[in-house]
Write a protein that holds these residues in place. Structure first.
Motif, PDB file in Angstrom:
ATOM      1  N   ASN A  59      55.189  -8.635 -29.150  1.00  0.00           N
ATOM      2  CA  ASN A  59      56.443  -9.293 -29.529  1.00  0.00           C
ATOM      3  C   ASN A  59      57.651  -8.627 -28.878  1.00  0.00           C
ATOM      4  O   ASN A  59      58.641  -9.303 -28.573  1.00  0.00           O
ATOM      5  CB  ASN A  59      56.582  -9.318 -31.053  1.00  0.00           C
ATOM      6  N   TYR A  60      57.572  -7.322 -28.666  1.00  0.00           N
ATOM      7  CA  TYR A  60      58.651  -6.653 -27.923  1.00  0.00           C
ATOM      8  C   TYR A  60      58.740  -7.217 -26.508  1.00  0.00           C
ATOM      9  O   TYR A  60      59.836  -7.567 -26.034  1.00  0.00           O
ATOM     10  CB  TYR A  60      58.384  -5.149 -27.871  1.00  0.00           C
ATOM     11  N   GLY A  61      57.594  -7.344 -25.848  1.00  0.00           N
ATOM     12  CA  GLY A  61      57.584  -7.869 -24.486  1.00  0.00           C
ATOM     13  C   GLY A  61      58.058  -9.309 -24.419  1.00  0.00           C
ATOM     14  O   GLY A  61      58.865  -9.677 -23.546  1.00  0.00           O
ATOM     15  N   PHE A  62      57.578 -10.132 -25.358  1.00  0.00           N
ATOM     16  CA  PHE A  62      58.004 -11.531 -25.359  1.00  0.00           C
ATOM     17  C   PHE A  62      59.488 -11.664 -25.709  1.00  0.00           C
ATOM     18  O   PHE A  62      60.177 -12.547 -25.183  1.00  0.00           O
ATOM     19  CB  PHE A  62      57.151 -12.347 -26.328  1.00  0.00           C
ATOM     20  N   GLY A  63      59.961 -10.813 -26.595  1.00  0.00           N
ATOM     21  CA  GLY A  63      61.390 -10.854 -26.913  1.00  0.00           C
ATOM     22  C   GLY A  63      62.239 -10.587 -25.689  1.00  0.00           C
ATOM     23  O   GLY A  63      63.231 -11.292 -25.425  1.00  0.00           O
ATOM     24  N   ARG A  64      61.853  -9.585 -24.904  1.00  0.00           N
ATOM     25  CA  ARG A  64      62.583  -9.264 -23.680  1.00  0.00           C
ATOM     26  C   ARG A  64      62.465 -10.406 -22.662  1.00  0.00           C
ATOM     27  O   ARG A  64      63.430 -10.743 -21.972  1.00  0.00           O
ATOM     28  CB  ARG A  64      62.038  -7.978 -23.073  1.00  0.00           C
ATOM     29  N   LEU A  65      61.263 -11.006 -22.579  1.00  0.00           N
ATOM     30  CA  LEU A  65      61.046 -12.110 -21.648  1.00  0.00           C
ATOM     31  C   LEU A  65      61.890 -13.321 -22.033  1.00  0.00           C
ATOM     32  O   LEU A  65      62.535 -13.946 -21.167  1.00  0.00           O
ATOM     33  CB  LEU A  65      59.571 -12.481 -21.616  1.00  0.00           C
ATOM     34  N   ILE A  66      61.887 -13.669 -23.311  1.00  0.00           N
ATOM     35  CA  ILE A  66      62.648 -14.832 -23.773  1.00  0.00           C
ATOM     36  C   ILE A  66      64.138 -14.632 -23.506  1.00  0.00           C
ATOM     37  O   ILE A  66      64.844 -15.552 -23.062  1.00  0.00           O
ATOM     38  CB  ILE A  66      62.386 -15.077 -25.273  1.00  0.00           C
ATOM     39  N   ALA A  67      64.615 -13.424 -23.768  1.00  0.00           N
ATOM     40  CA  ALA A  67      66.036 -13.146 -23.548  1.00  0.00           C
ATOM     41  C   ALA A  67      66.403 -13.237 -22.076  1.00  0.00           C
ATOM     42  O   ALA A  67      67.534 -13.615 -21.724  1.00  0.00           O
ATOM     43  CB  ALA A  67      66.383 -11.766 -24.094  1.00  0.00           C
ATOM     44  N   ALA A  68      65.456 -12.917 -21.203  1.00  0.00           N
ATOM     45  CA  ALA A  68      65.738 -12.914 -19.767  1.00  0.00           C
ATOM     46  C   ALA A  68      65.596 -14.296 -19.144  1.00  0.00           C
ATOM     47  O   ALA A  68      66.116 -14.528 -18.041  1.00  0.00           O
ATOM     48  CB  ALA A  68      64.808 -11.931 -19.062  1.00  0.00           C
ATOM     49  N   CYS A  69      64.886 -15.205 -19.810  1.00  0.00           N
ATOM     50  CA  CYS A  69      64.667 -16.536 -19.252  1.00  0.00           C
ATOM     51  C   CYS A  69      65.970 -17.322 -19.189  1.00  0.00           C
ATOM     52  O   CYS A  69      66.762 -17.302 -20.141  1.00  0.00           O
ATOM     53  CB  CYS A  69      63.643 -17.312 -20.083  1.00  0.00           C
ATOM     54  N   GLY A  71      67.686 -21.046 -18.904  1.00  0.00           N
ATOM     55  CA  GLY A  71      67.391 -22.453 -19.125  1.00  0.00           C
ATOM     56  C   GLY A  71      66.522 -22.660 -20.349  1.00  0.00           C
ATOM     57  O   GLY A  71      65.619 -21.863 -20.624  1.00  0.00           O
ATOM     58  N   PRO A  72      66.767 -23.733 -21.088  1.00  0.00           N
ATOM     59  CA  PRO A  72      66.013 -23.987 -22.330  1.00  0.00           C
ATOM     60  C   PRO A  72      64.530 -24.233 -22.102  1.00  0.00           C
ATOM     61  O   PRO A  72      63.714 -23.913 -22.950  1.00  0.00           O
ATOM     62  CB  PRO A  72      66.712 -25.234 -22.906  1.00  0.00           C
ATOM     63  N   ARG A  73      64.172 -24.816 -20.933  1.00  0.00           N
ATOM     64  CA  ARG A  73      62.761 -25.110 -20.702  1.00  0.00           C
ATOM     65  C   ARG A  73      61.940 -23.833 -20.575  1.00  0.00           C
ATOM     66  O   ARG A  73      60.877 -23.708 -21.191  1.00  0.00           O
ATOM     67  CB  ARG A  73      62.612 -25.958 -19.435  1.00  0.00           C
ATOM     68  N   ARG A  74      62.432 -22.895 -19.785  1.00  0.00           N
ATOM     69  CA  ARG A  74      61.689 -21.643 -19.624  1.00  0.00           C
ATOM     70  C   ARG A  74      61.651 -20.849 -20.922  1.00  0.00           C
ATOM     71  O   ARG A  74      60.617 -20.255 -21.257  1.00  0.00           O
ATOM     72  CB  ARG A  74      62.326 -20.812 -18.515  1.00  0.00           C
ATOM     73  N   ARG A  75      62.779 -20.825 -21.620  1.00  0.00           N
ATOM     74  CA  ARG A  75      62.786 -20.113 -22.910  1.00  0.00           C
ATOM     75  C   ARG A  75      61.816 -20.784 -23.875  1.00  0.00           C
ATOM     76  O   ARG A  75      61.119 -20.110 -24.636  1.00  0.00           O
ATOM     77  CB  ARG A  75      64.196 -20.088 -23.501  1.00  0.00           C
ATOM     78  N   GLY A  76      61.789 -22.124 -23.863  1.00  0.00           N
ATOM     79  CA  GLY A  76      60.877 -22.845 -24.750  1.00  0.00           C
ATOM     80  C   GLY A  76      59.422 -22.546 -24.442  1.00  0.00           C
ATOM     81  O   GLY A  76      58.606 -22.370 -25.355  1.00  0.00           O
ATOM     82  N   MET A  77      59.078 -22.474 -23.152  1.00  0.00           N
ATOM     83  CA  MET A  77      57.697 -22.143 -22.774  1.00  0.00           C
ATOM     84  C   MET A  77      57.348 -20.722 -23.204  1.00  0.00           C
ATOM     85  O   MET A  77      56.247 -20.461 -23.718  1.00  0.00           O
ATOM     86  CB  MET A  77      57.526 -22.296 -21.267  1.00  0.00           C
ATOM     87  N   ALA A  78      58.302 -19.806 -23.029  1.00  0.00           N
ATOM     88  CA  ALA A  78      58.034 -18.407 -23.389  1.00  0.00           C
ATOM     89  C   ALA A  78      57.851 -18.250 -24.890  1.00  0.00           C
ATOM     90  O   ALA A  78      56.914 -17.570 -25.344  1.00  0.00           O
ATOM     91  CB  ALA A  78      59.178 -17.516 -22.896  1.00  0.00           C
ATOM     92  N   VAL A  79      58.733 -18.891 -25.669  1.00  0.00           N
ATOM     93  CA  VAL A  79      58.613 -18.750 -27.125  1.00  0.00           C
ATOM     94  C   VAL A  79      57.376 -19.479 -27.633  1.00  0.00           C
ATOM     95  O   VAL A  79      56.727 -19.040 -28.599  1.00  0.00           O
ATOM     96  CB  VAL A  79      59.881 -19.240 -27.841  1.00  0.00           C
ATOM     97  N   GLY A  80      56.981 -20.589 -26.966  1.00  0.00           N
ATOM     98  CA  GLY A  80      55.753 -21.279 -27.354  1.00  0.00           C
ATOM     99  C   GLY A  80      54.533 -20.397 -27.155  1.00  0.00           C
ATOM    100  O   GLY A  80      53.645 -20.340 -28.024  1.00  0.00           O
TER     101      GLY A  80
END
Length: 478
Positions: A59-69, A71-80
């Motif tokens: 979750n730490y890694g995904f949190g950093r990834l989501i924050a760095a994405c 556009g909503p599409r990339r953030r949506g894919m990452a959080v999914g």
């Protein structure tokens, strides 16, 4: 390691002074708390300890990834992906065997030669609460409610902090991570309130819930055919008291323990059995779960934005999934569906037209409020029968035994002690908040020797009234 045990008392007596001794060295204190939280979890199962590590790191890694994405599409894919990976262990350990059994039954009926088998694994302790904390963190980062944590240590403590790890309350990252940024303020420690919460929790769990379960609820629910309708109805009321006293006791102790360590947890219960509607009940019962289901399930499903029928569908679906979260069994699905249909019916009635306002006026009168309380309380108790029963067939047998018993008298099995325990349990949540505030004020105003003497006396009284062994908290299984 259960809260109401000597082992936990010794554990906490070691952790408390060490925490405050390291308070000025905040990073070292957090590292120590992660270590003791892992040790606490290891008392349940060392084999599943990697789940805590993987949840924290993932979750730490995904949190950093989501924050760095961008556009909503990339953030949506990452959080999914993050949500799916959080759900994967829960689905495997908790629901695979249940789903496989249902599919196997369908395959057998269809004559298909399929053998799905089972995992044969125990469900890891705390896996549901672990999943809830992970999902709420990555979704809140996605929604920009909170920034992604820059500290892996902070996220490890958020995920594993021992007071809430096993059975809640569900603490949002927004409520907890900010408290880790700096040393705790000793001036914010409510010593008197925390002590009373812990002592009250011990009384509810050890004296009321444990005795009432062993003496009355467990025997009646195990063999309902051996009891008359009065006992069956009383046992349903008694279980309503048991599950409240048991679960609220855990969260009271958790809140008190966390506060003594310098951290604040949200309230989780607020006199749920005085509710005048199911909606109000869920605003008072397991508040952190109710708000989690609303924010991370009901709202993403569409909430009330899609019209009346879709709103009612979302209500029912949210509660059915909430029921399934409690356990992999048809009885939990029925329990959730009952509450979902009840909430949908309430909403429909509120939206129904009442041109002259007579019905609305009656419902707001004293007689109307009394009627609403009776209906809501008995609906909740009826649903608890499915929650407590080992399966749907047993719950239906219980209800059938009540109807059969109405035809004639039967010896009453409820003893004066059982009735006294029920009264004591009811009093713990029906007492006016002003009474609890007065007790905190009185205890807080006493001198230190008086506080120590009174606290010791109350703890000794609870110990003397406790059974020889303390059963695990009911919500440990979820």
């Amino acid at each position: 390691m259960l809260f109401p045990t000597i082992e936990f008392a010794l554990f906490f007596m070691a952790v408390l002074p060490l925490t405050w001794a390291l308070n000025r060295r905040n990073e070292l204190k957090k590292l120590m708390l992660v270590g003791v939280s892992y040790a606490f979890y290891s008392c349940w199962s060392v084999a599943f300890l990697p789940l805590l590590v993987l949840s924290s790191v993932g979750n730490y890694g995904f949190g950093r990834l989501i924050a760095a994405c961008e556009g909503p599409r990339r953030r949506g894919m990452a959080v999914g992906c993050a949500v799916a990976l959080n759900l994967a262990p829960l689905c495997y350990f908790k629901y695979y065997d249940f789903a496989a059994a249902q599919l196997q039954s369908l395959a057998d009926l269809a004559g298909w030669p399929v053998a799905l088998g089972s995992t044969g694994l125990a469900v890891p302790v705390a896996i549901s609460f672990l999943t809830f904390h992970g999902i709420s963190y990555v979704v809140d980062v996605h929604r920009r409610t909170i920034p992604a944590s820059r500290s892996l240590l902070d996220l490890m403590l958020y995920v594993s902090f021992f007071p809430h790890l096993v059975a809640g309350p569900i603490v949002r990252a927004a409520e907890f991570l900010g408290q880790l940024a700096r040393p705790s303020d000793p001036g914010r420690i409510d010593l008197s309130g925390s002590a009373l919460l812990i002592l009250g929790g011990l009384f509810k769990k050890v004296v009321v819930a444990s005795h009432l379960s062993v003496l009355y609820v467990d025997p009646v629910f195990t063999n309902p055919g051996a009891y008359g309708s009065v006992d069956l109805i009383l046992a349903a009321y008694a279980y309503a008291i048991v599950i409240y006293c048991d679960f609220s006791a855990y969260t009271d102790i958790a809140i008190g323990v966390a506060n003594l360590l310098g951290y604040r947890f949200p309230q989780n219960f607020d006199q749920p059995y005085i509710a005048l509607s199911l909606q109000e009940f869920w605003r008072r019962w397991h508040i952190t779960l109710s708000s989690w289901l609303r924010d991370y399930l009901y709202v993403p499903l569409g909430g009330s934005r899609g019209g009346r029928l879709l709103t009612l569908r979302n209500l029912v679906l949210t509660m059915v999934l909430g029921g399934l979260w409690h356990g992999a069994g048809l009885q939990f699905l029925v329990w959730g569906a009952l509450h979902g249909v009840g909430l949908a019916a309430e909403r429909g009635l509120r939206e129904a037209t009442d041109p002259r306002g007579r019905l609305r006026g009656f419902l707001r009168s004293e007689a109307g409020e009394a009627l609403r309380w009776i209906l809501v309380f008995h609906f909740v108790c009826l649903a608890w029968i499915f929650f407590r029963a080992p399966d749907c067939a047993s719950a239906l047998d219980y209800l059938a035994a009540i109807s059969r018993g109405l035809g004639g008298p039967a010896p009453l099995a409820a003893t004066p002690l059982v009735l006294a325990l029920m009264a004591a349990g009811a009093a713990t949540q029906l007492a006016p908040p002003a009474l609890a505030a007065a007790a905190r004020s009185l205890y807080g105003g006493a001198g230190l020797p008086a506080k120590v003497a009174l606290g010791t006396a109350l703890a000794w009284l609870v110990a003397m009234l406790s059974p020889s062994g303390v059963a695990p908290f009911i919500y440990f299984q979820f």
